[in-house]
Design a protein around this motif. Structure first.
Motif, PDB file in Angstrom:
ATOM      1  N   GLY A   8       0.772  -1.234   0.000  1.00 53.55           N
ATOM      2  CA  GLY A   8       0.000   0.000   0.000  1.00 53.55           C
ATOM      3  C   GLY A   8       0.802   1.282   0.000  1.00 53.55           C
ATOM      4  O   GLY A   8       0.224   2.370  -0.068  1.00 53.55           O
ATOM      5  N   SER A  17      -3.209  11.136   1.425  1.00 51.67           N
ATOM      6  CA  SER A  17      -3.533   9.976   2.249  1.00 51.67           C
ATOM      7  C   SER A  17      -3.059   8.687   1.593  1.00 51.67           C
ATOM      8  O   SER A  17      -2.951   8.607   0.367  1.00 51.67           O
ATOM      9  CB  SER A  17      -5.049   9.884   2.464  1.00 51.67           C
ATOM     10  OG  SER A  17      -5.541  11.011   3.145  1.00 51.67           O
ATOM     11  N   ARG A  19      -3.393   4.181   2.553  1.00 54.00           N
ATOM     12  CA  ARG A  19      -3.764   3.120   3.478  1.00 54.00           C
ATOM     13  C   ARG A  19      -2.831   1.938   3.281  1.00 54.00           C
ATOM     14  O   ARG A  19      -2.771   1.366   2.189  1.00 54.00           O
ATOM     15  CB  ARG A  19      -5.213   2.672   3.295  1.00 54.00           C
ATOM     16  CG  ARG A  19      -5.653   1.720   4.412  1.00 54.00           C
ATOM     17  CD  ARG A  19      -7.108   1.338   4.355  1.00 54.00           C
ATOM     18  NE  ARG A  19      -7.361   0.228   3.474  1.00 54.00           N
ATOM     19  CZ  ARG A  19      -8.362  -0.652   3.649  1.00 54.00           C
ATOM     20  NH1 ARG A  19      -9.172  -0.513   4.686  1.00 54.00           N
ATOM     21  NH2 ARG A  19      -8.549  -1.626   2.790  1.00 54.00           N
ATOM     22  N   SER A  21      -1.564  -1.919   4.297  1.00 59.92           N
ATOM     23  CA  SER A  21      -2.106  -3.203   4.737  1.00 59.92           C
ATOM     24  C   SER A  21      -0.961  -4.126   5.108  1.00 59.92           C
ATOM     25  O   SER A  21       0.123  -4.053   4.518  1.00 59.92           O
ATOM     26  CB  SER A  21      -2.930  -3.859   3.628  1.00 59.92           C
ATOM     27  OG  SER A  21      -4.014  -3.055   3.232  1.00 59.92           O
ATOM     28  N   PHE A  68      -3.178   9.398  11.874  1.00 55.49           N
ATOM     29  CA  PHE A  68      -3.121   7.988  11.495  1.00 55.49           C
ATOM     30  C   PHE A  68      -4.149   7.204  12.302  1.00 55.49           C
ATOM     31  O   PHE A  68      -4.414   7.515  13.464  1.00 55.49           O
ATOM     32  CB  PHE A  68      -1.743   7.399  11.770  1.00 55.49           C
ATOM     33  CG  PHE A  68      -0.636   7.883  10.880  1.00 55.49           C
ATOM     34  CD1 PHE A  68      -0.795   8.962  10.021  1.00 55.49           C
ATOM     35  CD2 PHE A  68       0.604   7.253  10.900  1.00 55.49           C
ATOM     36  CE1 PHE A  68       0.230   9.398   9.197  1.00 55.49           C
ATOM     37  CE2 PHE A  68       1.649   7.670  10.094  1.00 55.49           C
ATOM     38  CZ  PHE A  68       1.454   8.751   9.248  1.00 55.49           C
ATOM     39  N   THR A  69      -4.693   6.150  11.691  1.00 56.75           N
ATOM     40  CA  THR A  69      -5.626   5.254  12.363  1.00 56.75           C
ATOM     41  C   THR A  69      -5.242   3.812  12.072  1.00 56.75           C
ATOM     42  O   THR A  69      -5.145   3.418  10.904  1.00 56.75           O
ATOM     43  CB  THR A  69      -7.061   5.498  11.902  1.00 56.75           C
ATOM     44  OG1 THR A  69      -7.430   6.867  12.146  1.00 56.75           O
ATOM     45  CG2 THR A  69      -8.031   4.592  12.651  1.00 56.75           C
ATOM     46  N   SER A  71      -6.217  -0.193  12.399  1.00 57.12           N
ATOM     47  CA  SER A  71      -7.398  -1.050  12.544  1.00 57.12           C
ATOM     48  C   SER A  71      -7.019  -2.463  12.128  1.00 57.12           C
ATOM     49  O   SER A  71      -5.933  -2.684  11.578  1.00 57.12           O
ATOM     50  CB  SER A  71      -8.558  -0.525  11.696  1.00 57.12           C
ATOM     51  OG  SER A  71      -8.221  -0.521  10.315  1.00 57.12           O
ATOM     52  N   TYR A  80      -4.356  -2.713   9.285  1.00 56.27           N
ATOM     53  CA  TYR A  80      -4.291  -1.566   8.381  1.00 56.27           C
ATOM     54  C   TYR A  80      -3.722  -0.350   9.100  1.00 56.27           C
ATOM     55  O   TYR A  80      -3.803  -0.240  10.320  1.00 56.27           O
ATOM     56  CB  TYR A  80      -5.688  -1.223   7.867  1.00 56.27           C
ATOM     57  CG  TYR A  80      -6.401  -2.351   7.170  1.00 56.27           C
ATOM     58  CD1 TYR A  80      -7.319  -3.143   7.851  1.00 56.27           C
ATOM     59  CD2 TYR A  80      -6.142  -2.636   5.828  1.00 56.27           C
ATOM     60  CE1 TYR A  80      -7.974  -4.189   7.214  1.00 56.27           C
ATOM     61  CE2 TYR A  80      -6.787  -3.684   5.188  1.00 56.27           C
ATOM     62  CZ  TYR A  80      -7.706  -4.451   5.885  1.00 56.27           C
ATOM     63  OH  TYR A  80      -8.345  -5.491   5.247  1.00 56.27           O
ATOM     64  N   GLN A  82      -4.326   3.628   8.231  1.00 59.96           N
ATOM     65  CA  GLN A  82      -4.828   4.730   7.427  1.00 59.96           C
ATOM     66  C   GLN A  82      -4.055   5.981   7.797  1.00 59.96           C
ATOM     67  O   GLN A  82      -4.028   6.372   8.966  1.00 59.96           O
ATOM     68  CB  GLN A  82      -6.326   4.951   7.682  1.00 59.96           C
ATOM     69  CG  GLN A  82      -6.918   6.128   6.931  1.00 59.96           C
ATOM     70  CD  GLN A  82      -6.950   5.913   5.428  1.00 59.96           C
ATOM     71  OE1 GLN A  82      -7.302   4.849   4.948  1.00 59.96           O
ATOM     72  NE2 GLN A  82      -6.577   6.943   4.682  1.00 59.96           N
ATOM     73  N   ASN A  84      -3.519   9.936   7.033  1.00 60.31           N
ATOM     74  CA  ASN A  84      -4.070  11.165   6.458  1.00 60.31           C
ATOM     75  C   ASN A  84      -3.165  12.354   6.781  1.00 60.31           C
ATOM     76  O   ASN A  84      -2.312  12.266   7.671  1.00 60.31           O
ATOM     77  CB  ASN A  84      -5.467  11.427   7.005  1.00 60.31           C
ATOM     78  CG  ASN A  84      -6.463  10.319   6.675  1.00 60.31           C
ATOM     79  OD1 ASN A  84      -6.352   9.675   5.635  1.00 60.31           O
ATOM     80  ND2 ASN A  84      -7.405  10.087   7.561  1.00 60.31           N
TER      81      ASN A  84
END
Length: 115
Positions: A8, A17, A19, A21, A68-69, A71, A80, A82, A84
């Motif tokens: 990714g 952004s 994402r 993986s 950042f997130t 999950s 993951y 994410q 931004n």
């Protein structure tokens, strides 16, 4: 055998952004905390984000908090990240890791933030 495969990454402009993986195999993914690390040229590898197994509790480095997130999808054995509002200082190779299997690392995925 533990395997971690990150994907990714890419080149993105500041403010953009991505994402990331990471797909894991060789262990019961749902039972373990997963981390994302990054390593910039000439710098030590640093912990970016973590997510626990059961509750999905998350923690972030102060430098990425709010942008950042992390999950996870236990059905897909995938974690993951994410990202931004990316900044040039986010440029690094990003790796995932399970602390319980600390010696196992994937090849990483390069993230370059540049205009």
């Amino acid at each position: 055998q533990v395997q971690l495969v990150e994907s990714g990454g890419g080149l993105v402009q500041p403010g953009g952004s991505l994402r990331l993986s990471c797909t894991a195999s060789g262990f019961t993914f749902s039972s373990y905390t997963m981390n994302w690390y990054r390593q910039a040229p000439g710098k030590e590898r640093e912990l970016v984000a973590a997510i626990t197994s059961a509750s999905g509790r998350t923690n972030y480095a102060s430098s990425v908090k709010g942008r950042f997130t992390i999950s996870r999808d236990n059905a897909k054995n995938t974690v993951y990240l994410q990202m931004n509002s990316l900044k040039p200082e986010d440029t690094a190779v990003y790796y995932c890791n399970a602390p319980a299997f600390a010696g196992y690392w994937g090849q990483g995925t390069q993230v370059t933030v540049s205009s």
